[in-house]
Design a protein around this motif. Sequence first.
Motif, PDB file in Angstrom:
ATOM      1  N   SER A  93      -9.549   2.516   4.631  1.00 10.78           N
ATOM      2  CA  SER A  93      -9.703   1.628   3.477  1.00 10.78           C
ATOM      3  C   SER A  93     -10.797   2.106   2.531  1.00 10.78           C
ATOM      4  CB  SER A  93     -10.006   0.211   3.960  1.00 10.78           C
ATOM      5  OG  SER A  93     -10.179  -0.667   2.866  1.00 10.78           O
ATOM      6  N   LYS A  94     -11.901   2.593   3.102  1.00 13.41           N
ATOM      7  CA  LYS A  94     -13.011   3.050   2.274  1.00 13.41           C
ATOM      8  C   LYS A  94     -12.612   4.253   1.427  1.00 13.41           C
ATOM      9  CE  LYS A  94     -17.845   4.541   2.513  1.00 13.41           C
ATOM     10  NZ  LYS A  94     -19.001   4.831   3.423  1.00 13.41           N
ATOM     11  N   GLY A  95     -11.925   5.184   2.066  1.00 12.54           N
ATOM     12  CA  GLY A  95     -11.485   6.368   1.333  1.00 12.54           C
ATOM     13  C   GLY A  95     -10.503   6.022   0.228  1.00 12.54           C
ATOM     14  N   GLU A  96      -9.590   5.103   0.492  1.00 13.22           N
ATOM     15  CA  GLU A  96      -8.620   4.684  -0.515  1.00 13.22           C
ATOM     16  C   GLU A  96      -9.318   3.941  -1.657  1.00 13.22           C
ATOM     17  OE1 GLU A  96      -5.145   5.295  -0.604  1.00 13.22           O
ATOM     18  OE2 GLU A  96      -5.876   6.745   0.863  1.00 13.22           O
ATOM     19  N   HIS A  97     -10.344   3.188  -1.323  1.00 19.24           N
ATOM     20  CA  HIS A  97     -11.131   2.496  -2.348  1.00 19.24           C
ATOM     21  C   HIS A  97     -11.800   3.518  -3.262  1.00 19.24           C
ATOM     22  CE1 HIS A  97     -14.469   0.356  -4.189  1.00 19.24           C
ATOM     23  NE2 HIS A  97     -13.839  -0.777  -3.928  1.00 19.24           N
ATOM     24  N   GLN A  98     -12.374   4.558  -2.683  1.00 18.42           N
ATOM     25  CA  GLN A  98     -13.020   5.609  -3.473  1.00 18.42           C
ATOM     26  C   GLN A  98     -12.000   6.350  -4.338  1.00 18.42           C
ATOM     27  OE1 GLN A  98     -14.918   7.919  -0.407  1.00 18.42           O
ATOM     28  NE2 GLN A  98     -16.741   6.606  -0.332  1.00 18.42           N
ATOM     29  N   GLU A  99     -10.822   6.537  -3.776  1.00 14.12           N
ATOM     30  CA  GLU A  99      -9.766   7.218  -4.523  1.00 14.12           C
ATOM     31  C   GLU A  99      -9.363   6.405  -5.748  1.00 14.12           C
ATOM     32  OE1 GLU A  99      -5.773   9.669  -3.305  1.00 14.12           O
ATOM     33  OE2 GLU A  99      -6.089   7.707  -2.371  1.00 14.12           O
ATOM     34  N   LEU A 100      -9.231   5.097  -5.577  1.00 17.31           N
ATOM     35  CA  LEU A 100      -8.874   4.232  -6.697  1.00 17.31           C
ATOM     36  C   LEU A 100      -9.985   4.212  -7.743  1.00 17.31           C
ATOM     37  CD1 LEU A 100      -6.394   2.490  -7.316  1.00 17.31           C
ATOM     38  CD2 LEU A 100      -7.621   0.508  -6.420  1.00 17.31           C
ATOM     39  N   THR A 101     -11.219   4.178  -7.289  1.00 13.57           N
ATOM     40  CA  THR A 101     -12.356   4.224  -8.217  1.00 13.57           C
ATOM     41  C   THR A 101     -12.336   5.505  -9.033  1.00 13.57           C
ATOM     42  OG1 THR A 101     -13.708   2.903  -6.697  1.00 13.57           O
ATOM     43  CG2 THR A 101     -14.872   4.149  -8.385  1.00 13.57           C
ATOM     44  N   ALA A 102     -12.055   6.618  -8.371  1.00 16.36           N
ATOM     45  CA  ALA A 102     -12.002   7.914  -9.067  1.00 16.36           C
ATOM     46  C   ALA A 102     -10.898   7.948 -10.116  1.00 16.36           C
ATOM     47  CB  ALA A 102     -11.797   9.030  -8.045  1.00 16.36           C
ATOM     48  N   ILE A 103      -9.787   7.288  -9.815  1.00 16.37           N
ATOM     49  CA  ILE A 103      -8.675   7.239 -10.780  1.00 16.37           C
ATOM     50  C   ILE A 103      -9.114   6.538 -12.058  1.00 16.37           C
ATOM     51  CG2 ILE A 103      -6.411   6.204 -11.229  1.00 16.37           C
ATOM     52  CD1 ILE A 103      -5.738   6.701  -8.269  1.00 16.37           C
ATOM     53  N   TYR A 104      -9.816   5.412 -11.917  1.00 15.38           N
ATOM     54  CA  TYR A 104     -10.248   4.654 -13.086  1.00 15.38           C
ATOM     55  C   TYR A 104     -11.363   5.384 -13.840  1.00 15.38           C
ATOM     56  CZ  TYR A 104      -7.487   1.017 -10.898  1.00 15.38           C
ATOM     57  OH  TYR A 104      -6.454   0.316 -10.334  1.00 15.38           O
ATOM     58  N   MET A 105     -12.199   6.117 -13.121  1.00 15.61           N
ATOM     59  CA  MET A 105     -13.221   6.926 -13.790  1.00 15.61           C
ATOM     60  C   MET A 105     -12.561   8.041 -14.597  1.00 15.61           C
ATOM     61  SD  MET A 105     -16.201   7.223 -10.859  1.00 15.61           S
ATOM     62  CE  MET A 105     -17.188   8.332 -11.915  1.00 15.61           C
ATOM     63  N   HIS A 106     -11.516   8.615 -14.039  1.00 18.39           N
ATOM     64  CA  HIS A 106     -10.785   9.674 -14.744  1.00 18.39           C
ATOM     65  C   HIS A 106     -10.149   9.146 -16.024  1.00 18.39           C
ATOM     66  CE1 HIS A 106      -8.555  13.399 -15.217  1.00 18.39           C
ATOM     67  NE2 HIS A 106      -7.442  12.701 -15.370  1.00 18.39           N
ATOM     68  N   ARG A 107      -9.850   7.860 -16.049  1.00 22.26           N
ATOM     69  CA  ARG A 107      -9.252   7.256 -17.243  1.00 22.26           C
ATOM     70  C   ARG A 107     -10.293   6.842 -18.275  1.00 22.26           C
ATOM     71  NH1 ARG A 107      -4.546   3.315 -14.649  1.00 22.26           N
ATOM     72  NH2 ARG A 107      -3.321   4.984 -13.663  1.00 22.26           N
ATOM     73  N   GLY A 108     -11.565   7.002 -17.945  1.00 17.47           N
ATOM     74  CA  GLY A 108     -12.594   6.749 -18.951  1.00 17.47           C
ATOM     75  C   GLY A 108     -13.613   5.688 -18.616  1.00 17.47           C
ATOM     76  N   GLY A 128      -0.224  -2.659  -4.080  1.00 16.59           N
ATOM     77  CA  GLY A 128       0.322  -2.679  -5.429  1.00 16.59           C
ATOM     78  C   GLY A 128      -0.505  -1.844  -6.387  1.00 16.59           C
ATOM     79  N   ALA A 129      -1.819  -1.908  -6.260  1.00 17.49           N
ATOM     80  CA  ALA A 129      -2.705  -1.135  -7.132  1.00 17.49           C
ATOM     81  C   ALA A 129      -2.520   0.360  -6.914  1.00 17.49           C
ATOM     82  CB  ALA A 129      -4.154  -1.531  -6.884  1.00 17.49           C
ATOM     83  N   HIS A 130      -2.465   0.774  -5.652  1.00 20.18           N
ATOM     84  CA  HIS A 130      -2.274   2.196  -5.355  1.00 20.18           C
ATOM     85  C   HIS A 130      -0.865   2.663  -5.729  1.00 20.18           C
ATOM     86  CE1 HIS A 130      -5.987   3.487  -3.290  1.00 20.18           C
ATOM     87  NE2 HIS A 130      -6.112   2.204  -3.006  1.00 20.18           N
ATOM     88  N   ALA A 131       0.124   1.790  -5.529  1.00 18.10           N
ATOM     89  CA  ALA A 131       1.492   2.155  -5.890  1.00 18.10           C
ATOM     90  C   ALA A 131       1.591   2.445  -7.385  1.00 18.10           C
ATOM     91  CB  ALA A 131       2.450   1.032  -5.510  1.00 18.10           C
ATOM     92  N   LYS A 132       0.968   1.599  -8.173  1.00 22.80           N
ATOM     93  CA  LYS A 132       1.065   1.750  -9.626  1.00 22.80           C
ATOM     94  C   LYS A 132       0.160   2.854 -10.158  1.00 22.80           C
ATOM     95  CE  LYS A 132       0.643  -0.864 -13.936  1.00 22.80           C
ATOM     96  NZ  LYS A 132       0.369  -2.189 -14.539  1.00 22.80           N
ATOM     97  N   ASP A 133      -1.115   2.845  -9.751  1.00 23.25           N
ATOM     98  CA  ASP A 133      -2.091   3.745 -10.375  1.00 23.25           C
ATOM     99  C   ASP A 133      -2.201   5.102  -9.698  1.00 23.25           C
ATOM    100  OD1 ASP A 133      -2.839   1.868 -12.344  1.00 23.25           O
ATOM    101  OD2 ASP A 133      -4.109   0.833 -10.909  1.00 23.25           O
ATOM    102  N   GLU A 134      -1.862   5.185  -8.420  1.00 29.84           N
ATOM    103  CA  GLU A 134      -1.918   6.468  -7.719  1.00 29.84           C
ATOM    104  C   GLU A 134      -0.549   7.137  -7.643  1.00 29.84           C
ATOM    105  OE1 GLU A 134      -2.877   8.336  -3.297  1.00 29.84           O
ATOM    106  OE2 GLU A 134      -3.350   6.225  -3.715  1.00 29.84           O
ATOM    107  N   LEU A 135       0.477   6.343  -7.323  1.00 29.78           N
ATOM    108  CA  LEU A 135       1.811   6.898  -7.086  1.00 29.78           C
ATOM    109  C   LEU A 135       2.737   6.782  -8.291  1.00 29.78           C
ATOM    110  CD1 LEU A 135       2.316   5.394  -3.522  1.00 29.78           C
ATOM    111  CD2 LEU A 135       1.407   7.636  -4.122  1.00 29.78           C
ATOM    112  N   GLY A 136       2.395   5.928  -9.244  1.00 28.94           N
ATOM    113  CA  GLY A 136       3.236   5.764 -10.425  1.00 28.94           C
ATOM    114  C   GLY A 136       4.475   4.929 -10.182  1.00 28.94           C
ATOM    115  N   ILE A 137       4.453   4.089  -9.161  1.00 29.13           N
ATOM    116  CA  ILE A 137       5.588   3.216  -8.846  1.00 29.13           C
ATOM    117  C   ILE A 137       5.283   1.810  -9.338  1.00 29.13           C
ATOM    118  CG2 ILE A 137       7.009   2.229  -7.014  1.00 29.13           C
ATOM    119  CD1 ILE A 137       6.300   4.650  -5.298  1.00 29.13           C
TER     120      ILE A 137
END
Length: 230
Positions: A93-108, A128-137
């Motif tokens: 969970s922690k790693g996935e949380h960091q991954e999601l944070t990095a995605i939003y940082m990459h967006r600005g 749902g958040a990872h599906a949409k923002d990480e996987l594009g689903i």
Amino acid sequence: MTFQPPEQHRIKSISWLRAAVLGANDGIVSTASLIVGVASANVSHDNILLTGVAGLVSGAMSMATGEYVSVSSQADTEQATLAEESVELKTDSKGEHQELTAIYMHRGLDYTLAKQVADKLMVHDALGAHAKDELGISDLSIARPLQAALASACSFSVGAVLPLVVTALVPETWLIEGVVSVALVSLAILGGLAAKAGAAKIFPGVLRVTLWSALAMFVTAIVGTLFGGI
């Protein structure tokens, strides 16, 4: 604070619009070309009409089958990917949380805000958040095999009916001219409506569909003429 309803954008209609236009376009082109090709071989009017009906049924089933198989494969891939992501959320969970944070940082977003957004979404709907923002689903792109198959079959059938009606009503001496004329006019209208619905330029859309469709009917007419003389 009052919230306005989300804006309706044309992009939301692209998936079903593409399927409907493709199906109707194929229905008109393939059935009209088939009728023109058979009519060029100088066979009887009843045989021409029977060939057109057979083309409608087989074409609709082919479109439905192809669309169902294709979209089902996409759906299977999406489900397998979501299952993998669900396991990762439970085991790391922690790693996935960091991954999601990095995605939003990459967006600005800066780190603090990106982390806050990730925090909220991980609590609200982590998968749902990872599906949409990480996987594009998303709900907009998710695969629906039965819906896609039915839409393709119906749109193909609607398109194929047009040249069939002309074949049934127009005298045999004007059959080829009538089918070609109605098919090209219908395709031009279809291409224009599709372009307008997608906020694209109308003339290029009309030109593309009419030119390629005319070529298809021309080629089948030549084939029919050649084999009709054998």
